[in-house]
Design a protein around this motif. Structure first.
Motif, PDB file in Angstrom:
ATOM      1  N   LEU A 800       0.835  -1.194   0.000  1.00  0.00           N
ATOM      2  CA  LEU A 800       0.000   0.000   0.000  1.00  0.00           C
ATOM      3  C   LEU A 800       0.879   1.257   0.000  1.00  0.00           C
ATOM      4  O   LEU A 800       2.054   1.207   0.391  1.00  0.00           O
ATOM      5  N   PRO A 801       0.318   2.378  -0.417  1.00  0.00           N
ATOM      6  CA  PRO A 801       1.124   3.604  -0.436  1.00  0.00           C
ATOM      7  C   PRO A 801       1.267   4.224   0.945  1.00  0.00           C
ATOM      8  O   PRO A 801       0.380   4.092   1.797  1.00  0.00           O
ATOM      9  N   ILE A 809      -2.529  10.791  -3.857  1.00  0.00           N
ATOM     10  CA  ILE A 809      -3.325   9.669  -3.354  1.00  0.00           C
ATOM     11  C   ILE A 809      -4.228  10.161  -2.231  1.00  0.00           C
ATOM     12  O   ILE A 809      -3.769  10.779  -1.273  1.00  0.00           O
ATOM     13  N   ALA A 810      -5.535   9.867  -2.377  1.00  0.00           N
ATOM     14  CA  ALA A 810      -6.529  10.367  -1.428  1.00  0.00           C
ATOM     15  C   ALA A 810      -6.815   9.398  -0.302  1.00  0.00           C
ATOM     16  O   ALA A 810      -7.295   9.792   0.762  1.00  0.00           O
ATOM     17  N   GLY A 811      -6.578   8.120  -0.508  1.00  0.00           N
ATOM     18  CA  GLY A 811      -6.895   7.116   0.497  1.00  0.00           C
ATOM     19  C   GLY A 811      -6.957   5.750  -0.139  1.00  0.00           C
ATOM     20  O   GLY A 811      -6.599   5.568  -1.308  1.00  0.00           O
ATOM     21  N   ARG A 819      -8.424  -4.561  -2.757  1.00  0.00           N
ATOM     22  CA  ARG A 819      -7.867  -3.315  -2.247  1.00  0.00           C
ATOM     23  C   ARG A 819      -7.883  -2.279  -3.378  1.00  0.00           C
ATOM     24  O   ARG A 819      -7.366  -2.528  -4.465  1.00  0.00           O
ATOM     25  N   TYR A 820      -8.462  -1.128  -3.105  1.00  0.00           N
ATOM     26  CA  TYR A 820      -8.542  -0.058  -4.092  1.00  0.00           C
ATOM     27  C   TYR A 820      -7.882   1.197  -3.544  1.00  0.00           C
ATOM     28  O   TYR A 820      -8.118   1.589  -2.390  1.00  0.00           O
ATOM     29  N   VAL A 821      -7.063   1.825  -4.372  1.00  0.00           N
ATOM     30  CA  VAL A 821      -6.409   3.077  -4.010  1.00  0.00           C
ATOM     31  C   VAL A 821      -7.091   4.201  -4.777  1.00  0.00           C
ATOM     32  O   VAL A 821      -7.314   4.096  -5.981  1.00  0.00           O
ATOM     33  N   HIS A 822      -7.436   5.287  -4.060  1.00  0.00           N
ATOM     34  CA  HIS A 822      -8.171   6.403  -4.649  1.00  0.00           C
ATOM     35  C   HIS A 822      -7.184   7.529  -4.984  1.00  0.00           C
ATOM     36  O   HIS A 822      -6.428   7.991  -4.114  1.00  0.00           O
TER      37      HIS A 822
END
Length: 917
Positions: A800-801, A809-811, A819-822
């Motif tokens: 994860l970031p 990256i917002a969250g 797992r989704y990165v926004h």
């Protein structure tokens, strides 16, 4: 000398951190540059002969630099013939170029006017000055060399006098830097660790003495003149590991690396490594462009490749590219559904041997082992066992979990071929008597599956099933790296919900009391009932005063105006005459049979696209509201001309694709990919089909459209493959069962955790998917081109970031399932988390788009923009004040470290979590 070498290394190592801000650079001199990869770099040097109009590059890198030879000229350059013969001092035999006398008084002005000025006019502002040391080939005395160097100094000054904003990159030119360094932006040098001997056509490590000398020169460039250094090294295309190692060596010295092939037509490794996302799919030759749509590789292979994050590029044996593929494509898939001709087989065999030698991974589906020529068999390590002629039972002696995905492998007597592959990891092994067949395997060069173990056709009309697991097989055979995957199904951690209507039957009478037209039913039972983003279209010839039903036109236009006036409705065109078969209508094959029969009308693409858009915006749309989408009609196979027309109109397109998986046909062979690239552009497929398919071509039963819920469920689990798309025709509202079913579908969709969006938003995400750039960096990842697509799905192996160190990256959603990165910007710097998840406030999910994020020592501020009342989940805010403006928010419910909120607002421009230390 060794002491000097190690002192230089130590000095460069100390300077490495200071060079981190230096721009990443790539050099690519080939034709048709792959911009989706090159955009990963800050500056790209190109051959202007291949890129004559740099301003026309829409998705390219931030800066393009033109290659310019100073000391030599190739006879093919447009200015070569104008150079006086007296200025030519011989030839460079290694490269076939002519050497230019730099001491000629007229040369600086000639160079500025005939070489630089056309490039400046074309739009170039950066220039890569090469062959600055070529004068050494003919200048053998100190006096002669001094004259040549003085001429080059004047040339540089002349260029900067005329173009003071020009950025100049020197390739070496160490001898003149003392007098020109203030005019130079960067200095490059070739062959620091790995080089290429052009005379002997061989790669070689750079001798230690040569490296020490070059490091001394670069020390002066960096430490005395304060200029960034670009080190260009050369390795074979197939040796990616050596390229990465060499780039790392260069980077550790504080230089900007570019490690590539000497012809500079490969995508090398630099400060970042662009990850190729295209897969070349070789298929059988289609009858025509329209029939490409129905080939198995298009219908079935696009979906798994898209899910894995890759873009299929479809070619047949006559279109095989001759440029290097290593670093440009993630791999090759061969899936020929019709036996190749002898000529095609010969062409493919020779080409494939070259790709295997270059270590481009190959996945071969329905591999015809008996048709492989001996040279290719030798390259692939294949041994064939001749048949004995005896008929014997076939047994399965080994089967991997990859096989039997939707249907068990069923060997057929006529498909057995004795064959083994050296070094293979078999996925399916068969025996017949004493002969063995590797029927599917992962191999040193990729992998293969023989027929009939790719897909299996069920008896009757029950369709096909995958025998091999396409996700696992493609991942392993193509050696796909674990990296963030662009995702078109999700926004801010929630599955997207889209609604769109094709305008067919707008004036048809409903069977409900009063017999209103279908358009009225849609207005009252859909548009006014569900305040969700939806896109509604009309067919001009159905409702216009000069169309097919002039008597109904006043009512139809009134209803359309009322629908389009709703703020949550976006407008689409469903054409002028509703072509049933775009290719046939375009060819003029009795075109009145291939679209609505409008007296006197002959099919015209501009009338279908531009004309229908103009009609809607002039007569039906509120002032200032524009058509956003063109929805394909009929067979939904647009011509390239039609695709170009829609793109020229500045709108997106959608429709087509036959995603209709249900419980009775629960197969991925009924789930299609994102769309199809044609000569005229990319066609965006609808995520699933409309009621016409579910109701037996509108013959009934009409309540069967509710089975689209099964499609929604099957494309959500076990993998989220599609957003939810409520897609219907106007005529659905003519039936009671149709309206009731539509309500049931809406209720299901609204019971799910979704982010409602317009279909234009989705189509733009799909377009971003095609050329979004992902690059590996020393710290993690770099993402570019995420203008509309703001969601990345993470394989388990990708860390994860780190939100504090990353940018853009917002969250993320990471605690259950996928797992989704926004993302909240189109350019992202992703620093991998060192381990533990953040304890700072985190946006887990929202039913809206994140438009901005600001981190501070006291907390985080987010900006959300949605179409419905906001719902969002934050993590780690138990000890924080969550505010919207001056209003303190209270969670609707608390679940451990998760806080769930709901608001009446659709937009939250300043949502804050202010935390106590």
């Amino acid at each position: 000398m060794k002491k000097l070498f190690f002192r230089l290394l130590a000095a460069f190592a100390c300077a490495a951190q200071a060079s981190a801000a230096s721009p990443s650079v790539a050099l690519y001199y080939g034709a048709s540059p792959p911009w989706e990869l090159l955009r990963a770099f800050d500056r790209v040097v190109v051959d202007p002969g291949h890129v004559p109009e740099p301003r026309s590059i829409k998705n390219g890198p931030p800066e393009l630099a033109a290659y310019v030879a100073v000391g030599e000229v190739q006879p093919s350059r447009p200015y070569a013939a104008a150079i006086p013969a007296a200025w030519i001092k011989g030839k460079n035999k290694d490269w076939g170029s002519q050497l230019i006398d730099q001491a000629q008084p007229g040369w600086p002005v000639f160079f500025a006017e005939r070489v630089i000025q056309p490039l400046w006019t074309a739009g170039y502002r950066s220039f890569f000055f090469d062959t600055l040391d070529s004068y050494h080939l003919f200048s053998k005395t100190p006096e002669s060399r001094s004259a040549q160097e003085a001429g080059m100094v004047e040339l540089v000054r002349e260029v900067k006098r005329r173009y003071p904003q020009a950025k100049l990159i020197f390739n070496r030119g160490f001898e003149i830097l003392g007098k020109t360094h203030s005019l130079v932006d960067m200095v490059a040098a070739e062959s620091l660790f790995q080089g290429f001997d052009a005379g002997k056509s061989r790669f070689r490590p750079v001798p230690g003495a040569d490296r020490e000398w070059l490091l001394g020169q670069l020390s002066t460039v960096k430490n005395t003149y304060g200029l960034p250094v670009l080190a260009i090294d050369y390795v074979p295309a197939h040796d990616r590991a050596l390229a990465r190692t060499t780039a790392e060596q260069i980077r550790e010295l504080g230089f900007t690396p570019w490690v590539t092939t000497p012809d500079l037509t490969s995508i090398g490794v630099g400060s970042v490594e662009a990850m190729p996302r295209k897969v070349l799919v070789v298929h059988s030759t289609p009858v025509n462009e329209a029939s490409l749509r129905y080939l198995d590789p298009v219908r079935m292979l696009s979906l798994p490749l898209n899910y894995l994050g890759y873009v299929p590029e479809f070619v047949d044996a006559s279109q095989l590219p001759d440029h290097p593929l290593k670093g440009r494509y993630a791999g090759i898939v061969i899936w020929q559904t019709v036996p190749a001709t002898t000529a095609e087989q010969q062409r493919l065999s020779g080409w494939l041997r070259k790709q295997v030698q270059d270590t481009v991974p190959v996945a071969w589906l329905n591999m015809p082992g008996t048709l492989l020529d001996s040279n290719l068999r030798s390259t692939l390590g294949i041994t064939l066992t001749p048949t004995s002629g005896a008929i014997a039972p076939i047994t399965v002696v080994q089967q991997s979990g990859i096989m039997g995905f939707e249907r068990a492998p069923t060997p057929a007597l006529d498909s057995f071929a004795g064959m083994t592959v050296e070094g293979a990891r078999p996925l399916l092994v068969l025996m017949q008597a004493d002969r063995t067949q590797h029927a599917a395997a992962i191999t040193p060069w990729g992998g293969f599956v023989s027929s009939p173990f790719v897909t299996s056709v069920l008896p009757g009309e029950l369709g096909s099933r995958w025998v091999v697991n396409p996700f696992d097989f493609l991942s392993q055979a193509l050696r796909l790296p674990k990296m963030p995957i662009p995702d078109t199904t999700t926004e801010s951690g929630k599955r997207m919900l889209m609604i769109h209507m094709d305008g067919d039957g707008f004036i048809s009478r409903s069977e409900t009391p009063g017999n209103p037209i279908a358009g009225e039913m849609v207005r009252d039972r859909v548009v006014r009932k569900y305040a969700l983003p939806m896109t509604i279209s009309v067919i001009e010839a159905e409702i216009a005063p000069d169309g097919l039903y002039p008597g109904l036109s006043p009512l139809a236009e009134k209803v359309a105006k009322e629908i389009f006036a709703a703020p949550h409705v976006a407008i689409a065109s469903h054409s002028y005459s509703h072509p049933f078969f775009w290719y046939r209508a375009s060819a003029g094959e009795g075109s009145d049979s291939y679209n609505l029969r409008i007296p006197g009308y002959r099919f015209d693409v501009k009338r279908e696209v531009d004309g229908s858009i103009a009609y809607i915006e002039r007569r039906l749309a509120p002032r200032g509201k524009k058509v956003e989408v063109f929805l394909w009609t009929g067979d939904c196979i647009p011509t390239s001309e039609a695709l170009r027309a829609v793109a020229a109109a500045g709108i997106v397109n959608m429709n087509g694709g036959d995603t209709v998986a249900t419980r009775s046909n629960p197969s991925l062979t009924y789930v299609e990919g994102l769309g199809l690239q044609r000569a005229g552009g990319f066609q965006v497929f609808a995520p699933n089909q409309n009621e016409n398919v579910y109701t037996n071509n509108w013959l009934g039963p009409y309540y069967e459209f509710e089975r689209v819920i099964e499609t929604f469920q099957l494309t959500e689990s076990p993998r989220r493959l599609k957003p939810i798309n409520i897609y219907f025709h106007t005529y659905l509202a003519t039936k009671r069962a149709g309206v009731q079913t539509l309500d049931k579908i809406f209720q299901y969709a609204l019971s799910q955790p979704v982010t409602p969006v317009h279909i234009a938003d989705y189509a733009r995400k799909v377009m971003d998917f095609q050329d979004l750039s992902i690059a590996r960096t020393p710290q993690g990842w770099q993402i570019r081109g995420a203008s509309a697509l703001r969601s990345l799905r993470l394989p388990a192996a990708v860390p994860l970031p780190d939100l504090e160190s990353s940018r853009g990256i917002a969250g993320y959603t990471a605690d259950s399932g996928d797992r989704y990165v926004h993302l909240h910007t189109d350019s992202v710097s992703w620093v991998a988390s060192p381990g533990a998840l953040t304890s700072r406030p985190l946006l887990v999910s929202a039913n809206a788009r994140v438009t901005d994020v600001q981190h501070a020592s006291t907390g985080v501020r987010w900006s959300l923009s949605g179409h419905v009342p906001l719902q969002f989940t934050l993590k780690n805010v138990q000890d924080c004040d969550v505010r919207l403006g001056n209003r303190k928010l209270t969670p609707l419910r608390q679940e451990g470290s998760f806080s769930h909120f709901e608001l009446i607002e659709h937009v939250a421009p300043s949502l804050e979590a202010l935390c106590r230390n």
